[in-house]
Design a protein around this motif. Structure first.
Motif, PDB file in Angstrom:
ATOM      1  N   ALA A   4      20.167  -4.949 -14.332  1.00 41.29           N
ATOM      2  CA  ALA A   4      20.356  -6.122 -14.413  1.00 41.29           C
ATOM      3  C   ALA A   4      20.325  -5.960 -12.297  1.00 41.29           C
ATOM      4  CB  ALA A   4      21.960  -6.372 -14.907  1.00 41.29           C
ATOM      5  N   TYR A  60      28.081 -13.714 -12.144  1.00 37.66           N
ATOM      6  CA  TYR A  60      27.959 -12.248 -12.367  1.00 37.66           C
ATOM      7  C   TYR A  60      28.708 -12.341 -13.216  1.00 37.66           C
ATOM      8  CZ  TYR A  60      28.198  -7.854 -13.648  1.00 37.66           C
ATOM      9  OH  TYR A  60      27.931  -6.584 -14.257  1.00 37.66           O
ATOM     10  N   GLU A 120      19.123 -10.643 -12.491  1.00 33.64           N
ATOM     11  CA  GLU A 120      19.965 -11.620 -12.798  1.00 33.64           C
ATOM     12  C   GLU A 120      20.091 -12.404 -10.937  1.00 33.64           C
ATOM     13  OE1 GLU A 120      23.728  -9.283 -13.528  1.00 33.64           O
ATOM     14  OE2 GLU A 120      23.224  -9.244 -14.582  1.00 33.64           O
ATOM     15  N   ARG A 172      20.529  -1.517 -20.635  1.00 31.07           N
ATOM     16  CA  ARG A 172      19.510  -2.341 -19.013  1.00 31.07           C
ATOM     17  C   ARG A 172      20.094  -2.110 -17.675  1.00 31.07           C
ATOM     18  NH1 ARG A 172      23.691  -3.410 -16.235  1.00 31.07           N
ATOM     19  NH2 ARG A 172      25.118  -5.110 -17.508  1.00 31.07           N
TER      20      ARG A 172
HETATM   21  N1  GLU Z   1      23.358  -7.745 -10.251  1.00 33.80           N
HETATM   22  C1  GLU Z   1      24.356  -6.756 -10.409  1.00 33.80           C
HETATM   23  C2  GLU Z   1      23.746  -6.156  -8.925  1.00 33.80           C
HETATM   24  O1  GLU Z   1      23.052  -5.892  -8.613  1.00 33.80           O
HETATM   25  C3  GLU Z   1      24.098  -6.010 -12.300  1.00 33.80           C
HETATM   26  C4  GLU Z   1      25.726  -5.103 -12.105  1.00 33.80           C
HETATM   27  C5  GLU Z   1      24.895  -4.571 -13.185  1.00 33.80           C
HETATM   28  O2  GLU Z   1      24.107  -2.916 -14.638  1.00 33.80           O
HETATM   29  O3  GLU Z   1      26.068  -5.161 -14.824  1.00 33.80           O
HETATM   30  O4  GLU Z   1      25.056  -4.826  -8.854  1.00 33.80           O
END
Ligand code: GLU
Length: 548
Positions: free
Chosen positions: A40, A233, A74, A38
């Motif tokens: 995210a 997170y 996220e 994924r």
């Molecule tokens: N939201 C996190 C970031 O932008 C995601 C990290 C991940 O891919 O797990 O760094």
């Protein structure tokens, strides 16, 4: 302590069970070895090269293994969220050939493992939060900001590691009465993980990019749920990547410091640990030293930069592949025309320390990529770019596609195609003279008398025939050269430059400058063929008038 009673007290409305969630999100029916991964991102609105690097790595790993790539948003940090950021991200990545098989889209979610936006998953996280509490693996903490700061100051003064651990974990073993009293008073709380790790212990861990790592156990009771019930997170990614059946977590190596906690958390939750692919940062040379590309200092970090400069998507893609997999360039040399996605990408080939981003190299790659395109392809991409970033030029290009395409066809298609364009921004300077409004007034070399230039131009006009072939055309230029006492023998000229006023190159340059306004242009014979007899003659006449 009756942990089940505590769990019921903290989460009275959570009735769903982890078992029910396991059933709702069953193991995927994927072929052996398929990578489920994924992207995210947090929707902050800034899409950068790092996103592209992570996106391409994930995309290649998923799709070349017959797996799945999904997009999970996220958005647990509402303060950082920028409206429309998800859409910008989806569109930008799509522009670079990264298509998601499932996840968040412009119109809601697509797929069976959603919701794919974390804020919509609060009730799911609470199921696991309740489970951890009921097992004594998590507990509420009512510390105020002031208490936490005081703790930090005390630790700093004593030169101890800061954080909520060991003797500092004030709420770790508090009684049910204490907890009840705080709840009755309506005081806010966060949920903390009860770490059983010790910094005395180390273990080995295999990262697909970093290789074998020695990891020190985590002893900090990190926050799982913030006081508004939204997860951190750490907790969210563990729950999500488990329930979404992620096999590989591809992310930036800024997460390495919290990896020990993540590993611990997966174990505590009873989840199988995915494989981790921690990508190093993008670096650039700054003088003689390397440093990370920075949002503040380096405009080239933003993907919008490449669009505005006019790098074709294909060029950026090829270049990113080059810096990610050291064998890509060799492969490209052996397979010059193969689609880039037939290259066997391997995360193991990523440089663990990060990749060096070299703008000059990107420019070279781009020149190559553009030189291999057909004139039609160049015309379509250039016009699209110009219409957005140089509308006047865009209008000219669009007004006569056949004319523009014939210009762009010069020097294309052979074994050694011309490499004039690295970005679409270069095109106006390269071909603008074909449009009268962009034609510049020539500046002839002052070492030649105006009369000499005029003489050469007059002689050229006297015998100019648009029907001549390239050879005949050049023979005529050579004849003018010798008639004027210039030489066609470059060797002789080099041996004694005082013996002649100039060479055939000078005569050609006079004509070239009169027709194109510049000392450099694509093949002059072809230029004249495209301009046609009338425009060529008119341009030369005009220059001659201006000379007088
Ligand atoms: N939201 C996190 C970031 O932008 C995601 C990290 C991940 O891919 O797990 O760094």
């Amino acid at each position: 302590m009756d942990y089940q009673a505590l769990a019921d007290l903290l989460f009275p409305n959570v009735t769903e069970t982890p078992e029910a969630l396991e059933e709702r999100f069953p193991a995927r029916n994927a072929p052996e070895g398929a990578v489920i991964t994924r992207m995210a991102p947090s929707p902050t609105g800034f899409v950068h090269l790092g996103n592209l690097v992570q996106g391409l790595t994930s995309e290649r790993m998923a799709h070349q293994s017959g797996g799945v790539l999904f997009l999970r948003v996220e958005d647990t940090d509402a303060k950082r969220e920028v409206p429309g950021a998800v859409e910008v991200l989806i569109d930008t990545l799509k522009h670079y050939g990264i298509q998601f098989d499932e996840g968040a889209t412009h119109d809601g979610d697509n797929g069976n493992y959603g919701p794919y936006r974390q804020r919509q998953r609060a009730s799911i996280y609470h199921v696991y939060a309740k489970k951890l509490v009921s097992e004594g693996q998590a507990y509420p903490c009512f510390c105020t900001e002031e208490e936490l700061s005081a703790m930090r100051e005390k630790q700093e003064a004593a030169k101890e590691t800061t954080g909520y651990y060991g003797q500092y974990a004030m709420w770790r073993d508090r009684s049910m009465e204490d907890i009840q009293a705080q709840l009755d008073a309506g005081n806010p709380w966060v949920l903390r993980f009860r770490s059983t790790g010790s910094i005395e212990n180390q273990f080995k861990f295999d990262d697909l990019v970093k290789g074998k790592l020695t990891i020190t156990e985590n002893n900090v009771d990190h926050v799982l749920l913030k006081s508004d019930g939204i997860p951190t997170y750490h907790f969210a990614h563990a729950v999500d990547d488990h329930l979404m059946r992620t096999t590989h977590v591809v992310r930036g190596d800024e997460w390495l410091p919290t990896l020990p906690f993540h590993i611990q958390l997966f174990k505590a939750l009873g989840f199988k640990l995915p494989k981790y692919v921690h990508i190093g940062p993008l670096m650039k040379m700054d003088g003689t030293s390397k440093r990370k590309l920075s949002k503040r200092k380096d405009p080239e970090l933003a993907l919008t930069f490449y669009k505005a400069e006019g790098f074709p998507v294909k060029a950026v893609y090829e270049y990113i592949m080059t810096i990610l997999n050291s064998n890509f360039e060799d492969w490209r040399r052996a397979n010059p025309d193969a689609p880039a996605d037939t290259f066997k990408f391997s995360p193991k080939k990523l440089n663990p320390a990060g990749s060096l981003f070299d703008y000059a190299k990107l420019t070279d790659v781009s020149k190559n990529v553009i030189s291999k395109m057909t004139a039609e392809e160049v015309y379509a991409l250039l016009t699209e770019w110009a219409q957005e970033f140089d509308p006047d030029f865009g209008k000219k290009l669009a007004s006569n596609p056949a004319y523009a395409t014939s210009i762009l066809a010069i020097g294309r298609g052979g074994k050694k195609p011309r490499k004039d364009l690295a970005v679409w921004k270069d095109a106006k300077d390269y071909m603008g003279f074909f449009y009268d409004e962009y034609l510049l007034k020539p500046e002839f070399d002052a070492k030649f008398d105006k009369a000499v230039v005029a003489d050469a131009l007059t002689r050229f006009l006297d015998q100019f025939d648009i029907c001549d072939d390239a050879n005949t055309w050049f023979e005529k230029v050579k004849a003018i050269t010798t008639d004027m006492g210039f030489t066609t023998d470059m060797k002789a000229y080099k041996a004694d430059p005082t013996a002649f006023p100039g060479t055939v190159a000078d005569i050609s340059t006079f004509i070239r400058q009169a027709v194109t306004g510049k000392t450099n242009s694509p093949d002059l014979y072809t230029v004249m063929q495209i301009l046609g007899y009338d425009r060529t003659v008119a341009r030369i006449r005009k220059v001659m008038e201006e000379q007088n």
